[in-house]
Scaffold this motif. Structure first.
Motif, PDB file in Angstrom:
ATOM      1  N   ASN A  45       0.823  -1.210   0.000  1.00  0.00           N
ATOM      2  CA  ASN A  45       0.000   0.000   0.000  1.00  0.00           C
ATOM      3  C   ASN A  45       0.857   1.260   0.000  1.00  0.00           C
ATOM      4  N   GLU A  46       1.918   1.261   0.792  1.00  0.00           N
ATOM      5  CA  GLU A  46       2.829   2.408   0.799  1.00  0.00           C
ATOM      6  C   GLU A  46       3.480   2.574  -0.573  1.00  0.00           C
ATOM      7  N   LEU A  48       2.271   1.676  -3.474  1.00  0.00           N
ATOM      8  CA  LEU A  48       1.290   2.181  -4.438  1.00  0.00           C
ATOM      9  C   LEU A  48       1.061   3.679  -4.300  1.00  0.00           C
ATOM     10  N   ASN A  49       1.226   4.189  -3.082  1.00  0.00           N
ATOM     11  CA  ASN A  49       1.009   5.612  -2.833  1.00  0.00           C
ATOM     12  C   ASN A  49       2.178   6.486  -3.280  1.00  0.00           C
ATOM     13  N   GLY A  50       3.211   5.854  -3.792  1.00  0.00           N
ATOM     14  CA  GLY A  50       4.363   6.600  -4.285  1.00  0.00           C
ATOM     15  C   GLY A  50       5.659   5.918  -3.904  1.00  0.00           C
ATOM     16  N   HIS A  51       6.569   5.811  -4.877  1.00  0.00           N
ATOM     17  CA  HIS A  51       7.850   5.167  -4.616  1.00  0.00           C
ATOM     18  C   HIS A  51       8.916   5.762  -5.524  1.00  0.00           C
ATOM     19  N   LYS A 132      11.458  12.043  -0.069  1.00  0.00           N
ATOM     20  CA  LYS A 132      10.330  12.957  -0.270  1.00  0.00           C
ATOM     21  C   LYS A 132      10.607  14.348   0.298  1.00  0.00           C
ATOM     22  N   ASN A 140       3.938   6.229  -9.240  1.00  0.00           N
ATOM     23  CA  ASN A 140       2.907   5.377  -8.644  1.00  0.00           C
ATOM     24  C   ASN A 140       2.702   4.062  -9.394  1.00  0.00           C
TER      25      ASN A 140
END
Length: 280
Positions: A45-46, A48-51, A132, A140
């Protein structure tokens, strides 16, 4: 010579370092280096929220292992070879792990890579939090896996099983240091996360969190003070609850130049649940 080769070949700390800065990783991505493989060890989930661009996701916290019998280690080796084969690395690949901070999951990835005899590896200092904060690019989309069979010999010199520790205790090898990387409450038995609370006899408690400040590792000079009571040639074994925090301590000890460091894979998950093993 490209940036990646500079990092891997220069006779500086970068060549030997198991830690890479956000700036160095950004430079590698910016220059479109083909021989890097980035692994996001956080939850899906983390991820998918941005990497970090190009990163694949393997939630390493899902791969606990609390059986260090001979048969158990065989099973662990099979599972890890299969897992790492799906990362898609070759002998030239520079493998980079990260989690949210300079934390246990990324460190576990580094330890596993070394255990599988892939030496070109590092963890991202500061993790995704620092990435970040510095407004570096993210994405994403889900990156795909690629298969490349891992068949190098296992490096057994960096793994300790329960027999390793028992032999050390029975032989009273005072020069062998056991480092408990858990919190003091876990070490003292106030917080119990197994059938029994406490710690392995003779273990010295140095919480892994002492290695970091906010997101990143402290300076090596500051961390050196934490472990200044030990000789760089002394045999050391790190452990925690499941071999993640202990991996963080393992990485920093190797970074400091300690030559003989092992991680107890089963850690307290195994030791604390086995009434035949001694505790304090």
């Amino acid at each position: 010579m490209n940036i990646l080769n500079n990092i891997l070949e220069k006779k500086t700390i970068e060549r030997l370092s198991l830690i890479i800065s956000t700036q160095k990783l950004f430079d590698l991505i910016l220059n479109n280096q083909k021989n890097i493989r980035i692994v996001d060890t956080r939850s899906f989930n983390e991820y998918l929220n941005g990497h970090i661009p190009g990163a694949i996701n393997i939630e390493l916290m899902q791969y606990h292992w609390n059986d260090t019998s001979k048969q158990g280690i065989k099973g662990f080796n099979r599972q890890m070879r299969h897992l790492f084969s799906n990362i898609g690395i070759t002998g030239k690949t520079f493998l980079i792990f990260y989690d949210n901070i300079s934390g246990p999951s990324a460190a576990r990835g580094v330890w596993l890579s070394l255990y599988l005899s892939h030496k070109k590896v590092a963890m991202l200092d500061g993790g995704f939090t620092s990435w970040k904060k510095e407004n570096r690019p993210t994405e994403n989309k889900t990156e795909s896996f690629s298969y490349s069979k891992i068949d190098k010999p296992i490096d057994e010199t960096i793994l300790a099983d329960y027999r390793t520790l028992l032999e050390s205790l029975r032989s009273k090898k005072e020069n062998q240091i056991i480092i408990d990387s858990r919190s003091f409450k876990e070490y003292s038995g106030e917080q119990i996360r197994a059938l029994r609370g406490g710690h392995i006899p003779r273990a010295i408690n140095i919480d892994w969190k002492e290695n970091i400040f906010i997101d990143k590792f402290k300076s090596l000079d500051d961390i050196e003070k934490l472990y200044s009571g030990f000789s760089k040639n002394q045999p050391l074994i790190t452990y925690c609850q499941g071999g993640y925090r202990a991996a963080n301590t393992f990485v920093i000890l190797k970074e400091l130049g300690f030559k003989n460091v092992k991680m107890y894979l089963g850690s307290w998950n195994e030791w604390g649940n086995n009434y035949r093993l001694p505790i304090e």
